[in-house]
Design a protein around this motif. Structure first.
Motif, short mmCIF file in Angstrom:
data_model
loop_
_atom_site.label_atom_id
_atom_site.label_comp_id
_atom_site.label_asym_id
_atom_site.label_seq_id
_atom_site.Cartn_x
_atom_site.Cartn_y
_atom_site.Cartn_z
N PHE A 24 0.82 -1.21 0.00
CA PHE A 24 0.00 0.00 0.00
C PHE A 24 0.86 1.27 0.00
O PHE A 24 1.98 1.29 0.51
CB PHE A 24 -0.92 0.01 1.21
N PHE A 25 0.27 2.31 -0.57
CA PHE A 25 0.83 3.66 -0.56
C PHE A 25 -0.05 4.48 0.38
O PHE A 25 -1.21 4.76 0.06
CB PHE A 25 0.80 4.23 -1.99
N VAL A 26 0.49 4.84 1.54
CA VAL A 26 -0.31 5.46 2.59
C VAL A 26 0.12 6.92 2.79
O VAL A 26 1.30 7.21 2.99
CB VAL A 26 -0.17 4.69 3.91
N ALA A 27 -0.87 7.81 2.75
CA ALA A 27 -0.62 9.23 3.04
C ALA A 27 -0.73 9.45 4.54
O ALA A 27 -1.74 9.09 5.16
CB ALA A 27 -1.63 10.11 2.30
N VAL A 28 0.31 10.03 5.13
CA VAL A 28 0.32 10.37 6.56
C VAL A 28 0.27 11.89 6.62
O VAL A 28 1.25 12.56 6.31
CB VAL A 28 1.57 9.83 7.26
N PHE A 162 4.95 4.91 3.35
CA PHE A 162 4.36 6.00 4.12
C PHE A 162 4.89 7.30 3.53
O PHE A 162 6.11 7.53 3.53
CB PHE A 162 4.76 5.92 5.60
N ALA A 163 4.00 8.14 3.02
CA ALA A 163 4.38 9.44 2.47
C ALA A 163 3.69 10.53 3.27
O ALA A 163 2.45 10.59 3.31
CB ALA A 163 3.99 9.54 0.99
N THR A 164 4.47 11.37 3.94
CA THR A 164 3.86 12.42 4.76
C THR A 164 3.54 13.64 3.92
O THR A 164 4.15 13.90 2.89
CB THR A 164 4.76 12.82 5.94
N SER A 165 2.55 14.39 4.40
CA SER A 165 2.13 15.63 3.73
C SER A 165 1.81 16.67 4.79
O SER A 165 1.05 16.40 5.72
CB SER A 165 0.89 15.36 2.86
N GLN A 166 2.41 17.84 4.64
CA GLN A 166 2.18 18.92 5.60
C GLN A 166 0.82 19.57 5.35
O GLN A 166 0.41 19.74 4.21
CB GLN A 166 3.27 19.98 5.49
N TYR A 167 0.16 19.96 6.43
CA TYR A 167 -1.09 20.69 6.36
C TYR A 167 -0.89 22.08 6.96
O TYR A 167 -0.13 22.26 7.90
CB TYR A 167 -2.20 19.96 7.14
N ALA A 168 -1.62 23.05 6.40
CA ALA A 168 -1.54 24.41 6.90
C ALA A 168 -2.25 24.53 8.25
O ALA A 168 -3.31 23.97 8.45
CB ALA A 168 -2.17 25.38 5.90
N ILE A 169 -1.63 25.27 9.17
CA ILE A 169 -2.22 25.47 10.48
C ILE A 169 -3.52 26.26 10.39
O ILE A 169 -4.49 26.00 11.10
CB ILE A 169 -1.23 26.20 11.41
N THR A 170 -3.58 27.23 9.46
CA THR A 170 -4.75 28.12 9.39
C THR A 170 -5.99 27.45 8.84
O THR A 170 -7.10 27.72 9.29
CB THR A 170 -4.41 29.35 8.51
N THR A 171 -5.82 26.55 7.85
CA THR A 171 -6.97 25.94 7.20
C THR A 171 -7.08 24.43 7.40
O THR A 171 -8.08 23.82 7.04
CB THR A 171 -6.93 26.19 5.68
N SER A 172 -6.01 23.81 7.94
CA SER A 172 -5.95 22.35 8.07
C SER A 172 -6.01 21.66 6.71
O SER A 172 -6.42 20.51 6.62
CB SER A 172 -7.07 21.82 8.98
N GLU A 173 -5.59 22.36 5.67
CA GLU A 173 -5.59 21.78 4.33
C GLU A 173 -4.17 21.53 3.85
O GLU A 173 -3.22 22.15 4.29
CB GLU A 173 -6.32 22.72 3.34
N ALA A 183 -3.55 7.82 -2.79
CA ALA A 183 -3.19 6.92 -1.71
C ALA A 183 -4.20 5.79 -1.51
O ALA A 183 -5.40 5.97 -1.70
CB ALA A 183 -3.03 7.70 -0.41
N ASP A 184 -3.69 4.64 -1.09
CA ASP A 184 -4.55 3.51 -0.71
C ASP A 184 -5.09 3.70 0.70
O ASP A 184 -6.10 3.09 1.07
CB ASP A 184 -3.75 2.21 -0.76
N GLY A 185 -4.41 4.52 1.48
CA GLY A 185 -4.84 4.78 2.85
C GLY A 185 -4.46 6.19 3.27
O GLY A 185 -3.53 6.78 2.72
N ILE A 186 -5.21 6.73 4.23
CA ILE A 186 -4.91 8.05 4.79
C ILE A 186 -4.94 7.97 6.30
O ILE A 186 -5.98 7.62 6.89
CB ILE A 186 -5.92 9.13 4.32
N ILE A 187 -3.81 8.26 6.92
CA ILE A 187 -3.74 8.37 8.38
C ILE A 187 -3.60 9.86 8.69
O ILE A 187 -2.61 10.48 8.33
CB ILE A 187 -2.55 7.58 8.95
N ARG A 188 -4.60 10.41 9.34
CA ARG A 188 -4.70 11.87 9.52
C ARG A 188 -4.46 12.24 10.98
O ARG A 188 -5.13 11.73 11.88
CB ARG A 188 -6.09 12.33 9.08
#
Length: 263
Positions: A24-28, A162-173, A183-188
């Motif tokens: 699996f390719f999982v977005a963290v 596991f591929a991490t992705s940064q989210y903005a503090i202001t919008t959580s996006e 991604a096959d999975g998302i761990i948020r």
């Protein structure tokens, strides 16, 4: 039976039917300071213990920083590297050694990962890319294309990613849209202030072939231990959701971004 790889965190495995399906390719994903890198360190540490070929690509910290963090939790990454069980590819410092990247491009990163896999040898492999956001900071509309390319090429080499992705503090996006779609999975990961205290949480937003928990879980990060699942959180969705007007604006921006990619 689906073969699953342990995340290295017992409580997280429990809400994932035992772990991540192999290949699996999982977005963290999540805001800074929520626990993404620590989860990735757990994932790689467990991989070494299970005999997997392990590679960690770091784009926002040095190789030494990742090793120091791991050793705070009792994980001997320095020993793993010296023993040929783990390769840490440093994409930040611009050194001239074999396992460094001097240019931050997806092609160069994938080629270096394949070189590392060949060096480690045949067998089941684990890969962390921390973070993918670094590859599209100046061109967020390319996030989906880059993510798909990485997934397509590396899947053939028996990687669970596991591929991490940064989210903005202001919008959580996310900084760049598309990783989650591929991604096959998302761990948020999430964080909120409750009673004047910082609280961290995790939720499995997506995991194919898995009857995963749909609840938010509170987590803690402890010295000599790492990340722990405390238990199911009491927050409701409406307690942590963005205001509807903000959500609508974000949706419009996403649609425009995806249209640019299609064109």
């Amino acid at each position: 039976m689906i073969e699953r790889l342990s995340t290295g965190i017992d409580g997280l495995d429990e809400i994932l039917e035992g772990g991540i399906p192999r290949g699996f390719f999982v977005a963290v994903t999540g805001e800074p300071g929520t626990g993404k890198t620590i989860l990735c360190i757990h994932f790689i540490n467990r991989g070494v213990l299970d005999g997997d070929k392990c590679i960690y690509v770091t784009t926002e910290e040095s190789r030494e920083s990742i090793i120091r963090q791991a050793e705070q939790f009792g994980f001997k990454f320095s020993k793993y590297v010296d023993g040929g069980k783990l390769i840490i590819i440093d994409a930040l410092m611009g050194r001239e050694d074999q396992w460094s990247l001097n240019s931050l491009t997806v092609d160069d990163m994938v080629n270096k990962v394949l070189e590392a896999k060949k060096s480690l040898g045949y067998g089941r492999a684990r890969l962390v890319i921390d973070s993918m956001s670094a590859f599209w900071l100046d061109k967020p509309a390319m996030a989906r294309k880059y993510s798909y390319y990485v997934k397509k090429v590396l899947y053939k080499w028996d990687f669970t990613i596991f591929a991490t992705s940064q989210y903005a503090i202001t919008t959580s996006e996310a900084f760049g849209w598309g990783l989650e779609h591929v991604a096959d999975g998302i761990i948020r990961f999430r964080r909120f202030i409750r009673g004047g205290q910082l609280k961290r949480y995790v939720i499995i937003e997506k995991m194919r072939q898995t009857q995963h928990s749909l609840y938010l879980h509170e987590i803690s990060i402890e010295p000599n231990v790492g990340l722990k699942i405390i238990g199911r959180a009491g927050e409701r969705v409406e307690d942590v959701a963005l205001p509807s007007e903000v959500s609508k604006k974000i949706k419009k921006v996403k649609e425009r971004s995806e249209k640019i990619v299609e064109e």
